[in-house]
Scaffold this active site. Structure first.
Site, PDB file in Angstrom:
ATOM      1  N   CYS A 133     -12.538  16.751  26.772  1.00 55.46           N
ATOM      2  CA  CYS A 133     -12.656  15.510  27.647  1.00 55.46           C
ATOM      3  C   CYS A 133     -10.663  15.823  28.948  1.00 55.46           C
ATOM      4  O   CYS A 133     -11.288  15.760  29.989  1.00 55.46           O
ATOM      5  CB  CYS A 133     -12.292  13.983  26.777  1.00 55.46           C
ATOM      6  N   SER A 163      -8.514   6.866  21.899  1.00 50.99           N
ATOM      7  CA  SER A 163      -9.994   6.499  21.891  1.00 50.99           C
ATOM      8  C   SER A 163     -11.140   7.947  21.397  1.00 50.99           C
ATOM      9  O   SER A 163     -12.102   8.248  21.104  1.00 50.99           O
ATOM     10  CB  SER A 163     -11.102   5.510  23.074  1.00 50.99           C
ATOM     11  N   HIS A 247      -6.868   9.109  29.001  1.00 49.16           N
ATOM     12  CA  HIS A 247      -6.037  10.533  28.641  1.00 49.16           C
ATOM     13  C   HIS A 247      -4.579  10.573  30.376  1.00 49.16           C
ATOM     14  O   HIS A 247      -5.894  10.152  31.666  1.00 49.16           O
ATOM     15  CB  HIS A 247      -6.297  11.329  28.630  1.00 49.16           C
TER      16      HIS A 247
HETATM   17  N1  LIG Z   1     -13.894   9.960  22.366  1.00 50.45           N
HETATM   18  C1  LIG Z   1     -13.901  10.627  23.292  1.00 50.45           C
HETATM   19  O1  LIG Z   1     -12.536  10.589  24.117  1.00 50.45           O
HETATM   20  C2  LIG Z   1     -14.706  12.654  23.515  1.00 50.45           C
HETATM   21  C3  LIG Z   1     -14.307  12.494  24.318  1.00 50.45           C
HETATM   22  C4  LIG Z   1     -15.097  14.079  24.787  1.00 50.45           C
HETATM   23  C5  LIG Z   1     -16.149  14.714  23.721  1.00 50.45           C
HETATM   24  N2  LIG Z   1     -16.274  13.558  22.647  1.00 50.45           N
HETATM   25  C6  LIG Z   1     -17.424  14.427  21.407  1.00 50.45           C
HETATM   26  O2  LIG Z   1     -18.141  13.347  21.248  1.00 50.45           O
HETATM   27  C7  LIG Z   1     -18.817  13.474  20.515  1.00 50.45           C
HETATM   28  C8  LIG Z   1     -18.669  11.265  20.523  1.00 50.45           C
HETATM   29  O3  LIG Z   1     -18.012  11.149  20.204  1.00 50.45           O
HETATM   30  P1  LIG Z   1     -16.695   9.963  20.085  1.00 50.45           P
HETATM   31  O4  LIG Z   1     -15.584   9.521  19.802  1.00 50.45           O
HETATM   32  O5  LIG Z   1     -17.486   8.757  20.443  1.00 50.45           O
HETATM   33  O6  LIG Z   1     -17.344   9.553  17.970  1.00 50.45           O
HETATM   34  P2  LIG Z   1     -17.672   8.043  17.297  1.00 50.45           P
HETATM   35  O7  LIG Z   1     -17.266   6.672  18.053  1.00 50.45           O
HETATM   36  O8  LIG Z   1     -16.509   8.172  15.768  1.00 50.45           O
HETATM   37  O9  LIG Z   1     -19.006   8.027  17.304  1.00 50.45           O
HETATM   38  C9  LIG Z   1     -20.089   8.924  16.794  1.00 50.45           C
HETATM   39  C10 LIG Z   1     -21.202   8.688  16.721  1.00 50.45           C
HETATM   40  O10 LIG Z   1     -22.049   9.509  16.302  1.00 50.45           O
HETATM   41  C11 LIG Z   1     -23.198   9.040  15.268  1.00 50.45           C
HETATM   42  N3  LIG Z   1     -23.355   9.602  13.753  1.00 50.45           N
HETATM   43  C12 LIG Z   1     -22.455   9.999  12.772  1.00 50.45           C
HETATM   44  N4  LIG Z   1     -23.181  10.529  12.128  1.00 50.45           N
HETATM   45  C13 LIG Z   1     -24.661  10.698  12.805  1.00 50.45           C
HETATM   46  C14 LIG Z   1     -25.740  11.615  11.685  1.00 50.45           C
HETATM   47  N5  LIG Z   1     -25.805  11.795  10.666  1.00 50.45           N
HETATM   48  N6  LIG Z   1     -26.963  10.624  13.092  1.00 50.45           N
HETATM   49  C15 LIG Z   1     -27.000  10.704  14.049  1.00 50.45           C
HETATM   50  N7  LIG Z   1     -25.735  10.004  14.664  1.00 50.45           N
HETATM   51  C16 LIG Z   1     -24.456   9.980  13.755  1.00 50.45           C
HETATM   52  C17 LIG Z   1     -21.859   7.731  14.777  1.00 50.45           C
HETATM   53  O11 LIG Z   1     -23.281   6.891  14.448  1.00 50.45           O
HETATM   54  P3  LIG Z   1     -23.205   5.256  13.551  1.00 50.45           P
HETATM   55  O12 LIG Z   1     -22.136   4.711  14.720  1.00 50.45           O
HETATM   56  O13 LIG Z   1     -24.033   5.093  12.336  1.00 50.45           O
HETATM   57  O14 LIG Z   1     -22.077   6.130  12.534  1.00 50.45           O
HETATM   58  C18 LIG Z   1     -21.790   7.603  16.043  1.00 50.45           C
HETATM   59  O15 LIG Z   1     -22.842   7.021  16.931  1.00 50.45           O
HETATM   60  C19 LIG Z   1     -18.161  13.728  19.768  1.00 50.45           C
HETATM   61  O16 LIG Z   1     -18.462  15.425  19.291  1.00 50.45           O
HETATM   62  C20 LIG Z   1     -16.880  13.795  20.387  1.00 50.45           C
HETATM   63  O17 LIG Z   1     -15.534  15.324  19.363  1.00 50.45           O
HETATM   64  C21 LIG Z   1     -15.442  12.189  22.587  1.00 50.45           C
END
Ligand SMILES: NC(=O)c1ccc[n+]([C@@H]2O[C@H](COP(=O)([O-])OP(=O)(O)OC[C@H]3O[C@@H](n4cnc5c(N)ncnc54)[C@H](OP(=O)(O)O)[C@@H]3O)[C@@H](O)[C@H]2O)c1
Length: 346
Positions: A133, A163, A247
């Site tokens: 990001c 976040s 950010h």
């Molecule tokens: N947050 C950011 O700003 C950002 C920016 C760029 C990239 N990313 C990347 O995007 C991805 C998601 O980030 P996030 O911030 O959205 O994380 P998050 O809020 O922790 O969400 C994680 C998601 O993954 C799901 N999950 C966990 N275990 C799983 C499984 N076994 N099977 C299927 N789904 C599963 C969770 O489901 P449950 O709710 O059921 O646990 C939830 O929907 C990560 O790889 C992160 O590095 C994030």
């Protein structure tokens, strides 16, 4: 643009990025019966509001991809590694938000405003990686300058919202802030340090040998890959700040060709995805609150680096800027959906 009747599965639909992806599809008028929401077993049976109704969340598994054309992965790297091949075997194009495939030479790493043409290189069914990001926001902001003057070096400090560490980190900030205001000691879970009323080095793993954390390493390697420029010098310092979303970054760049401040400013005219907020008189510049919920990277504090000499025409190769952008949208969900748009253009 993705047709509104294209079947799309969002993996990790209940997370911070997944919910944003679903909100963007909803705002675009994507048909509710063409959006499948899957997450972990914990969320199976829950619902997500969508277009006046709800989407039922199912547990992600092999059957999630049957009949789907696009899979937006918004889950962890482990999930992406295990389920992206399953999705592609079912004929589904994959755009992944995790870091699982960002160094994979067979998976283009794409910021549409910068190297959108890379999407055409993807094999079918496509596997495309969404960059980190902080890198996306920086490269969207710098693209007008790279195009016009070339960029040799970037020294950047980030001010990263909690976040960025997922939905649980938002709750952690809210609970800690309430606890501390009430005089109670903050409890930490997502971050090792309290995130309320605090600033700390990015929570990704620290490499003891180099002194770089994981986020800083990503900014270096991904910038080089996206720009196809192994020589570009990138010096990041990545930090978390007590901001819920969006950010910010402060950067000093060294151009390949010297430019005056007004030439730098002019380069931003008509640039895709970027807007200047640079009102010195009113002391008004980009903020994460203003950027939250928007699709734009806001750039301001444009100035020739006061620490470097200028030529007689006022030109220097060193310039400073500040940016704010919503990392859940342009830094993740929106960028991924824009990549999927390009797949349809292809
Ligand atoms: N947050 C950011 O700003 C950002 C920016 C760029 C990239 N990313 C990347 O995007 C991805 C998601 O980030 P996030 O911030 O959205 O994380 P998050 O809020 O922790 O969400 C994680 C998601 O993954 C799901 N999950 C966990 N275990 C799983 C499984 N076994 N099977 C299927 N789904 C599963 C969770 O489901 P449950 O709710 O059921 O646990 C939830 O929907 C990560 O790889 C992160 O590095 C994030």
């Amino acid at each position: 643009m993705i047709p509104s009747d294209c079947p799309i599965v969002v993996v990790g639909a209940t997370g911070a990025v997944g919910r944003e992806a679903i909100a963007i599809l909803e705002a675009r008028g994507h048909r509710a019966d063409r959006v499948r929401a899957v997450a972990s077993a914990r969320s199976a049976g829950s619902t997500i509001p969508y277009a006046g109704g709800t989407l039922a969340v199912a547990e992600a598994g092999e059957s999630s991809f049957v009949g789907q054309k696009i899979a937006l992965f918004c889950a962890t790297s482990d999930i992406a590694r295990s389920l992206a091949p399953v999705a592609r075997a079912a004929g589904c194009a994959v755009v992944d938000n995790s870091s699982a495939f960002r160094a994979d030479p067979n998976a283009p790493l794409v910021v549409p405003e910068v190297n959108g043409e890379e999407v055409a290189r993807a094999r079918s069914p496509a596997l495309i990686a969404n960059p980190n990001c902080s890198t996306i926001l920086l490269l969207v902001a710098l693209e007008p300058l790279r195009k016009r003057f070339g960029i040799q070096r970037i020294v950047v400090s980030t001010y990263q919202a909690v976040s960025g560490a997922g939905a649980a980190a938002i709750t952690e900030l809210q609970v800690q802030a309430a606890d501390m205001l009430a005089g109670r000691a903050p409890k930490t879970k997502v971050f090792a340090e309290p995130c309320a009323f605090n600033v700390f080095s990015h929570n990704s793993a620290m490499d003891e040998a180099t002194g770089l954390n994981g986020e800083e390493k990503k900014m270096i390697s991904e910038t080089r890959r996206i720009w196809n420029d192994p020589e570009v010098e990138v010096s990041p310092t990545c930090v978390r700040v007590p901001v819920v979303r969006a950010h910010s970054e402060s950067a000093t760049i060294t151009l390949k060709t010297a430019a005056s401040e007004s030439e730098v400013r002019a380069a931003f005219e008509g640039a895709r995805g970027v807007q200047l907020i640079d009102d010195r008189k009113a002391n008004k510049f980009p903020t994460p609150l203003h950027a939250s919920g928007t699709d734009t990277v806001f750039v301001g504090r444009l100035r020739a680096d006061p620490g470097s000499k200028r030529d007689a025409a006022g030109r220097t190769r060193n310039h400073c800027l500040f940016l704010s952008g919503d990392q859940l949208r342009k830094g993740a969900a929106l960028n991924a959906i824009q990549i999927a748009d390009l797949l349809f253009a292809k």
